[in-house]
Design an enzyme around this catalytic site. Structure first.
Site, PDB file in Angstrom:
ATOM      1  N   CYS A 376     -16.491 -64.227 -30.506  1.00 41.97           N
ATOM      2  CA  CYS A 376     -15.117 -64.421 -30.967  1.00 41.97           C
ATOM      3  C   CYS A 376     -14.175 -64.605 -29.774  1.00 41.97           C
ATOM      4  CB  CYS A 376     -14.702 -63.285 -31.898  1.00 41.97           C
ATOM      5  SG  CYS A 376     -13.474 -63.843 -33.093  1.00 41.97           S
ATOM      6  N   HIS A 502     -18.666 -63.293 -35.891  1.00 45.39           N
ATOM      7  CA  HIS A 502     -19.166 -61.978 -35.467  1.00 45.39           C
ATOM      8  C   HIS A 502     -20.607 -61.767 -35.938  1.00 45.39           C
ATOM      9  CE1 HIS A 502     -15.475 -60.272 -33.787  1.00 45.39           C
ATOM     10  NE2 HIS A 502     -14.857 -61.013 -34.689  1.00 45.39           N
ATOM     11  N   GLU A 504     -22.773 -59.815 -34.928  1.00 51.51           N
ATOM     12  CA  GLU A 504     -23.198 -58.407 -34.933  1.00 51.51           C
ATOM     13  C   GLU A 504     -23.097 -57.789 -36.323  1.00 51.51           C
ATOM     14  OE1 GLU A 504     -20.422 -59.587 -33.696  1.00 51.51           O
ATOM     15  OE2 GLU A 504     -18.734 -58.185 -33.795  1.00 51.51           O
TER      16      GLU A 504
HETATM   17  N1  GLN Z   1      -7.673 -62.731 -30.852  1.00 53.60           N
HETATM   18  C1  GLN Z   1      -8.563 -63.808 -31.185  1.00 53.60           C
HETATM   19  C2  GLN Z   1      -8.161 -64.495 -32.465  1.00 53.60           C
HETATM   20  O1  GLN Z   1      -7.452 -63.944 -33.280  1.00 53.60           O
HETATM   21  C3  GLN Z   1      -9.994 -63.314 -31.259  1.00 53.60           C
HETATM   22  C4  GLN Z   1     -10.227 -62.366 -32.372  1.00 53.60           C
HETATM   23  C5  GLN Z   1     -11.549 -61.632 -32.263  1.00 53.60           C
HETATM   24  O2  GLN Z   1     -12.156 -61.596 -31.214  1.00 53.60           O
HETATM   25  N2  GLN Z   1     -11.981 -61.013 -33.339  1.00 53.60           N
HETATM   26  O3  GLN Z   1      -8.552 -65.606 -32.693  1.00 53.60           O
END
Ligand code: GLN
Length: 528
Positions: A376, A502, A504
C-alpha cells in the site's frame, strides 16, 4: 438451532481473549461444525476505521470492506474462513441503528431504553449470525466491570434464557498474576472477577487462566472451589511460543469436549493433524531470517499484526523462522541500518511522518538489489522514489504529502476529491486484480486474476504509467474496471514487488499468501 459460546475477560485487558475465542472456534471447526465468530466492541466509534493504531492496533479490513477490530484477523486465521461486517459490532453501531429507527418513528411512541431496546438490538446481532452457523463464538471486548460492557453482558445473560440452557456456554478468561516476593500465583483477582460476572447474573462454565507458570492441582482446586467451576473446567493457558499452539493447548485439556458436553452436542472427533504439522513446522524451522520493516508505528507490534502473521506464514512455507527488525524511518541512519538487510518491507500507513525515510528505504532496496515488498503506502513510496531518481522528476510526490507537487505521481481520483467525511470512505475491501503474464506476481499467484483487499485513498497516477514502464517499473497487476495499477515490479532486480492492496489480510497459517511466501523465499536466497 445454533449454539452460542460467550468469551468474556476479567482482571486485565490484553489477555489474548481474541486468540482464546479463535482457538475455541478452530477446535469446533475441526469437528465438522459450521462455526462463526462475533466480536462486540463496547466503544462508541461506529467502526475502527478512524482509530489510531497506536491505541488499538491495526485496523483489519474484511472482504466486504468493513474496518474492524484486529481480532477479526485472528478469527480468519484460526478459522480459514472470511469474516464480514456482521462479525464485528460496536456500541456505536447499535446506537446508530436504534436512533435512526427512533427517528423514523418505528418504535411507535415507546420510551427507548438500554433494557430492553439496546439489549434486544444486541441479541438480534447474535441471532442473525446464529441463523448461518452451528456455533457462534461471541467475544465481548473489554473487561468485566467496565461500564460500557454492561449492556453486552446483560444481553449475553438474557440469551441463555431465550434459547435455553443447553445452547449457551460462558467462558471467562482471567489472569493469575505471579507475585515474585512470595513466589506464588495469585487467584484472588480471578475470584473477584468471577464475582463481578455473577453480580450481572452470569455463572461461568469454564475458566481459562492465563499464567506464566504451571498451575498446580491445588491451585486448580482452589479456583474451582471459589468460583464453583468444576476442576476440569479450570484451564491452564500458559504462554506459548506461537499463538497457533493455543488450540492444541486447549485440545490437550479437553476444552472442546467440555463445551460440547455442556451444549449436549454430538459431532465427529476433532481432527487437528494438519494444524499440528503446521505448528510443528513453525516451532522447528530449518532456517532463520531477519526482515527489516521500515514503518511508522514501530513501538507497537499490534499496529502491523497481520503483516507480522503473514510473514510468519511465509516463513512456515519456507521452513524458516522470521524475525522482524523495525526501522524508525524518522530517525535512523538508513544507509547504515539497511546495508546488511536481507529483505526490506515497507508497510501501509497514513500521513507524512517518516515518509522521506520510507522513500529512502525503497531506494536502498532498488539500488542494492535487496528483496523488497511494498504494501500500500510501500508501493507509493517505491513509485515516488523511481519518479524522483530514475525519471528525474524533481520533487515528485503523492499529493497526500505535498498537495502542490509538480509531479503528482500518486494522486486522488476525482471521486475521492469530493469526500468530506472520513469514516468508511476509502477504497475498501475486495477488488479484482488482473495479473500480467511472466511477472513475479504471476509466478506467485499462478492465476490470471485474484481478489485482494484494499484500504487507501490514493492511487498511482495513470498519466505517468508509460514513463514508469520505460524506467523499468512494470505494472503487473491492474484493476480492470478503472484501469488502476495494483501491482508494480522492478525489472533487473531479484525480487521487487509492491502492491496497492493489503495481501497480509488474506494470509492464513495453512494457506500462506503466495506473495509473502515468495518474498521470504527471495530473502532466504539473498545471502547478504
Ligand atoms: N496513505 C495512503 C493512501 O491513503 C496509503 C494507505 C495505506 O497504506 N493503507 O492511499
Amino acid at each position: 438451532m445454533a449454539k452460542y459460546i460467550f468469551v468474556t475477560g476479567g482482571v486485565a485487558s490484553s489477555l489474548g481473549k481474541g486468540i482464546a475465542a479463535a482457538s475455541i472456534g478452530c477446535l469446533m471447526k475441526s469437528r465438522g461444525l459450521k462455526v462463526t465468530l462475533l466480536k462486540f466492541d463496547p466503544y462508541l466509534n461506529v467502526d475502527a476505521g478512524t482509530m489510531n493504531p497506536y491505541q488499538h492496533g491495526e485496523v483489519y479490513v474484511t472482504g466486504d470492506g468493513a474496518e474492524t477490530d484486529l481480532d477479526l484477523g485472528h478469527y480468519e486465521r484460526f478459522l480459514h474462513a472470511d469474516m464480514s461486517r456482521q462479525n464485528n459490532v460496536t456500541t456505536g453501531q447499535i446506537y446508530e441503528s436504534i436512533i435512526s429507527a427512533e427517528r423514523e418513528g418505528r418504535y411507535l411512541g415507546q420510551t427507548i431504553q438500554v433494557i430492553p431496546h439496546v439489549t434486544t438490538e444486541i441479541k438480534s446481532r447474535m441471532t442473525a449470525l446464529g441463523a448461518q452457523a452451528d456455533i457462534v463464538v461471541i467475544e465481548i471486548g473489554g473487561t468485566v466491570g467496565d461500564i460500557e460492557g454492561l449492556p453486552f453482558l446483560e444481553a449475553a445473560r438474557q440469551l441463555r434464557l431465550e434459547v435455553g440452557k443447553d445452547n449457551v456456554v460462558y467462558v471467562h478468561v482471567t489472569l493469575l498474576p505471579y507475585v515474585k516476593a512470595s513466589e506464588e500465583l495469585k487467584t484472588k483477582p480471578t475470584q473477584h472477577s468471577v464475582n463481578k460476572l455473577r453480580e450481572i447474573g452470569i455463572d461461568p462454565d469454564i475458566i481459562i487462566a492465563r499464567t506464566e507458570r504451571r498451575l498446580t492441582e491445588e491451585l486448580k482446586a482452589k479456583i474451582s472451589l471459589f468460583t464453583s467451576v468444576p476442576r476440569e473446567a479450570v484451564i491452564e493457558a500458559l504462554d506459548v511460543e506461537t499463538i497457533y499452539e493455543v488450540p492444541l493447548l486447549f485440545a490437550r485439556q479437553g476444552v472442546d469436549e467440555q463445551i460440547l458436553m455442556l451444549l449436549r452436542s454430538r459431532c465427529k472427533q476433532r481432527d487437528m493433524d494438519q494444524w499440528s504439522r503446521m505448528v510443528d513446522a513453525a516451532k522447528n524451522p530449518d532456517h532463520e531470517l531477519t526482515i527489516h520493516v521500515a514503518g511508522k508505528y514501530t513501538e507497537l507490534k499490534d499496529a502491523y499484526k497481520s503483516i507480522w502473521e503473514a510473514l510468519a506464514h511465509g516463513g512456515i512455507a519456507n521452513r524458516s523462522k522470521v524475525r522482524i527488525q523495525y526501522i524508525d524511518t524518522e530517525n535512523a541512519d538508513l544507509e547504515r541500518e539497511l546495508a546488511s538487510a536481507r529483505a526490506i518491507l515497507v508497510p501501509g500507513g497514513f500521513g507524512d511522518r517518516g515518509i522521506e525515510g520510507k522513500i529512502e528505504a525503497s531506494r536502498i532496496a532498488r539500488l542494492r538489489k535487496i528483496p523488497y515488498f511494498g504494501i500500500c503506502l510501500g508501493m507509493q513510496t517505491a513509485t515516488i522514489e523511481v519518479a524522483r531518481n530514475v525519471l528525474k522528476l524533481k520533487g515528485a510526490n503523492s499529493t497526500e504529502f505535498n498537495a502542490k507537487t509538480r509531479y503528482p505521481v500518486i494522486d486522488l481520483l476525482p471521486e475521492q476529491r469530493k469526500v468530506r467525511q472520513m469514516g468508511a470512505t476509502m477504497r475498501l475491501g475486495n477488488y479484482p486484480c488482473k495479473i500480467k503474464r511472466s511477472s513475479l506476481a504471476a509466478e506467485a499467484y499462478k492465476a490470471g486474476q485474484v481478489l485482494e483487499r484494499h484500504r487507501h485513498r490514493y492511487e498511482l497516477n495513470n498519466r505517468y504509467r508509460d514513463d514508469f514502464e520505460k524506467a523499468g517499473l512494470k505494472i503487473t497487476g491492474i484493476y480492470p474496471k478503472k484501469n488502476l495499477a495494483e501491482i508494480v515490479e522492478l525489472k533487473n532486480h531479484p525480487w521487487f514487488v509492491a502492491v496497492q492492496f493489503h495481501p497480509e489480510l488474506r494470509s492464513r497459517p495453512l494457506e500462506p499468501h503466495p506473495l509473502f511466501r515468495d518474498f521470504v523465499k527471495a530473502a532466504l536466497a539473498n545471502k547478504n
